[in-house]
Design an enzyme around this catalytic site. Structure first.
Site, PDB file in Angstrom:
ATOM      1  N   LEU A  74     -23.621   9.863  87.548  1.00  0.00           N
ATOM      2  CA  LEU A  74     -22.432   9.389  87.904  1.00  0.00           C
ATOM      3  C   LEU A  74     -21.981   9.460  89.267  1.00  0.00           C
ATOM      4  O   LEU A  74     -21.408   8.642  89.816  1.00  0.00           O
ATOM      5  CB  LEU A  74     -21.236   9.731  86.953  1.00  0.00           C
ATOM      6  CG  LEU A  74     -21.313   9.662  85.456  1.00  0.00           C
ATOM      7  CD1 LEU A  74     -20.401  10.453  84.727  1.00  0.00           C
ATOM      8  CD2 LEU A  74     -21.510   8.299  85.400  1.00  0.00           C
ATOM      9  N   GLY A  75     -22.286  10.437  89.926  1.00  0.00           N
ATOM     10  CA  GLY A  75     -22.109  10.624  91.465  1.00  0.00           C
ATOM     11  C   GLY A  75     -22.345  12.174  92.149  1.00  0.00           C
ATOM     12  O   GLY A  75     -22.628  13.159  91.177  1.00  0.00           O
ATOM     13  N   ALA A  76     -22.232  12.155  93.337  1.00  0.00           N
ATOM     14  CA  ALA A  76     -22.427  13.618  93.961  1.00  0.00           C
ATOM     15  C   ALA A  76     -21.269  13.846  94.846  1.00  0.00           C
ATOM     16  O   ALA A  76     -20.589  12.797  95.459  1.00  0.00           O
ATOM     17  CB  ALA A  76     -23.834  13.664  94.501  1.00  0.00           C
ATOM     18  N   GLY A  77     -21.039  15.072  95.338  1.00  0.00           N
ATOM     19  CA  GLY A  77     -19.813  15.339  96.111  1.00  0.00           C
ATOM     20  C   GLY A  77     -19.023  16.242  95.634  1.00  0.00           C
ATOM     21  O   GLY A  77     -19.067  16.857  94.684  1.00  0.00           O
ATOM     22  N   GLY A  79     -19.535  19.371  96.526  1.00  0.00           N
ATOM     23  CA  GLY A  79     -20.466  20.621  96.350  1.00  0.00           C
ATOM     24  C   GLY A  79     -21.007  20.627  95.092  1.00  0.00           C
ATOM     25  O   GLY A  79     -21.637  21.405  94.453  1.00  0.00           O
ATOM     26  N   VAL A  81     -22.867  17.748  91.411  1.00  0.00           N
ATOM     27  CA  VAL A  81     -23.335  16.425  91.207  1.00  0.00           C
ATOM     28  C   VAL A  81     -23.030  16.131  89.629  1.00  0.00           C
ATOM     29  O   VAL A  81     -22.660  17.504  88.841  1.00  0.00           O
ATOM     30  CB  VAL A  81     -24.986  16.502  90.870  1.00  0.00           C
ATOM     31  CG1 VAL A  81     -25.326  15.117  90.556  1.00  0.00           C
ATOM     32  CG2 VAL A  81     -25.521  17.071  92.089  1.00  0.00           C
ATOM     33  N   VAL A  82     -22.436  14.892  89.251  1.00  0.00           N
ATOM     34  CA  VAL A  82     -21.941  14.793  87.911  1.00  0.00           C
ATOM     35  C   VAL A  82     -22.966  13.755  87.169  1.00  0.00           C
ATOM     36  O   VAL A  82     -23.166  12.826  87.833  1.00  0.00           O
ATOM     37  CB  VAL A  82     -20.443  14.210  88.058  1.00  0.00           C
ATOM     38  CG1 VAL A  82     -19.929  13.845  86.978  1.00  0.00           C
ATOM     39  CG2 VAL A  82     -19.517  14.977  89.292  1.00  0.00           C
ATOM     40  N   LYS A  97     -20.029  18.279  85.372  1.00  0.00           N
ATOM     41  CA  LYS A  97     -20.352  18.624  86.685  1.00  0.00           C
ATOM     42  C   LYS A  97     -21.097  19.963  87.011  1.00  0.00           C
ATOM     43  O   LYS A  97     -20.693  20.866  86.341  1.00  0.00           O
ATOM     44  CB  LYS A  97     -18.790  18.536  87.493  1.00  0.00           C
ATOM     45  CG  LYS A  97     -18.940  18.968  88.891  1.00  0.00           C
ATOM     46  CD  LYS A  97     -17.604  18.518  89.438  1.00  0.00           C
ATOM     47  CE  LYS A  97     -17.946  18.783  91.146  1.00  0.00           C
ATOM     48  NZ  LYS A  97     -16.584  18.898  91.723  1.00  0.00           N
ATOM     49  N   ASP A 190      -6.790  18.214  96.633  1.00  0.00           N
ATOM     50  CA  ASP A 190      -7.988  17.129  97.103  1.00  0.00           C
ATOM     51  C   ASP A 190      -7.797  15.770  96.485  1.00  0.00           C
ATOM     52  O   ASP A 190      -8.789  14.959  95.906  1.00  0.00           O
ATOM     53  CB  ASP A 190      -9.213  17.766  96.767  1.00  0.00           C
ATOM     54  CG  ASP A 190     -10.365  17.245  97.412  1.00  0.00           C
ATOM     55  OD1 ASP A 190     -10.474  16.567  98.444  1.00  0.00           O
ATOM     56  OD2 ASP A 190     -11.693  17.453  96.781  1.00  0.00           O
TER      57      ASP A 190
END
Length: 393
Positions: A74-77, A79, A81-82, A97, A190
């Protein structure tokens, strides 16, 4: 319209008495949960959805690495990965995650323990939590899967997000931040488009908030890329509070409205390219100090200037005037709302209570907006057959 008296939340104990990811699902726990949920001002649909999520969650039991099947990334960020995953024992689709951390077992256990607070975070404006566990050098945080993804992904497809849609986003973010502060005494830390998730039912929810102090400390070095949403007081290392989250929300709203990260501000030429017409206002002015400005690599605009170095960007946030929405394109209420979020002195910046009664929020709350319909047509999702609360146009 007067609010109907909410019907009591109905939560049925799991038939086999199975644990809610290691915690007892005794009826006393359910009664306490029921009481907490009844304190929230939920409409009928929100109540039913939260009820359905919590009833499903009771069937999950203890989470183990072997029980998951990967569907897609689904995405990374931040720290980690999801992944979109299937939880085989329950048949539920979740977002998992994975955070890789080289840490001692005692620290790891503390993080898992602190993350348990997420079991208590039950709100229509907060992503649902199934549980957290450690396996093979990685901490897993399992959450509700939001099929619309995050607003930074939506922004890439939309180019710009309309003001009416951002009105609904603003309400959800304020209500989510208020819930975290009032019910759990925590701030988000955040807020940014990638941490606001949406789905085809028209729901808007916050994720990735700072519930575990130990996890925040352990991941301190991986936060450099997100500093562009941090408030001036936070960048200067002074005391910061939930007022810092309000700055981050304001900055995110300008980015989504204009279509690119707003520091440094777009010049008149770029605004004309972005909006297809001549645009007046402060956003079109040249940055006050002579420099070679540019945009961070994460923006989606048409700025051809070289990207700013991170230190230059942080210096700009602290020392230059805050971003503004260009006038003539957006309503005066929306411009004023953003200006009140982006006051550099946190003591003068609007707080959550003031923002909740702002003219922009009152207007947005009264407007009938088909958020789910807009989202599904923008990103090419199928809309579920049940209409959303705001979809009665």
């Amino acid at each position: 319209m007067p609010k109907k008296k909410p019907t009591p939340i109905q939560l049925n104990p799991a038939p086999d008495g199975s644990a809610v990811n290691g915690t007892s699902s005794a009826e006393t726990n359910l009664e306490a949960l029921q009481k907490k949920l009844e304190e929230l001002e939920l409409d009928e649909q929100q109540r039913k959805r939260l009820e359905a999520f919590l009833t499903q969650k009771q069937k999950v039991g203890e989470l183990k690495d072997d029980d998951f099947e990967k569907i897609s990334e689904l995405g990374a960020g931040n720290g980690g990965v999801v992944f979109k995953v299937s939880h085989k024992p329950s048949g539920l689709v979740m977002a998992r995650k994975l955070i890789h951390l080289e840490i001692k077992p005692a620290i790891r256990n503390q993080i898992i323990r602190e993350l348990q607070v997420l079991h208590e975070c039950n709100s229509p404006y907060i992503v649902g939590f199934y549980g957290a566990f450690y396996s093979d050098g990685e901490i897993s945080i399992c959450m509700e899967h939001m099929d619309g993804g995050s607003l930074d992904q939506v922004l890439k497809k939309a180019g710009r997000i309309p003001e009416q849609i951002l009105g609904k986003v603003s309400i959800a973010v304020i209500k989510g931040l208020t819930y975290l502060r009032e019910k759990h005494k925590i701030m988000h830390r955040d807020v940014k488009p990638s941490n606001i998730l949406v789905n085809s039912r028209g729901e808007i929810k916050l994720c990735d908030f700072g519930v575990s102090g130990q996890l925040i400390d352990s991941m301190a070095n991986s936060f450099v890329g997100t500093r562009s949403y941090m408030s001036p007081e936070r960048l200067q290392g002074t005391h910061y509070s939930v007022q810092s989250d309000i700055w981050s929300m304001g900055l995110s709203l300008v980015e989504m409205a204009v279509g690119r990260y707003p520091i440094p501000p777009p010049d008149a030429k770029e605004l004309e390219l972005l909006f297809g017409c001549h645009v007046e206002g402060d956003a079109a002015e040249t940055p006050p100090r002579p420099r070679t400005p540019g945009r961070p690599l994460s923006s989606y605009g048409m700025d051809s200037r070289p990207p700013m170095a991170i230190f230059e960007l942080l210096d700009y946030i602290v020392n230059e005037p805050p971003p503004k929405l260009p006038s003539g394109v957006f309503s005066l209420e929306f411009q004023d709302f953003v200006n009140k979020c982006l006051i550099k002195n946190p003591a003068e910046r609007a707080d959550l209570k003031q923002l909740m009664v702002h003219a922009f929020i009152k207007r947005s709350d009264a407007e009938e907006v088909d958020f789910a319909g807009w989202l599904c047509s923008t990103i090419g999702l199928n809309q579920p057959s049940t209409p959303t609360h705001a979809a009665s146009i």
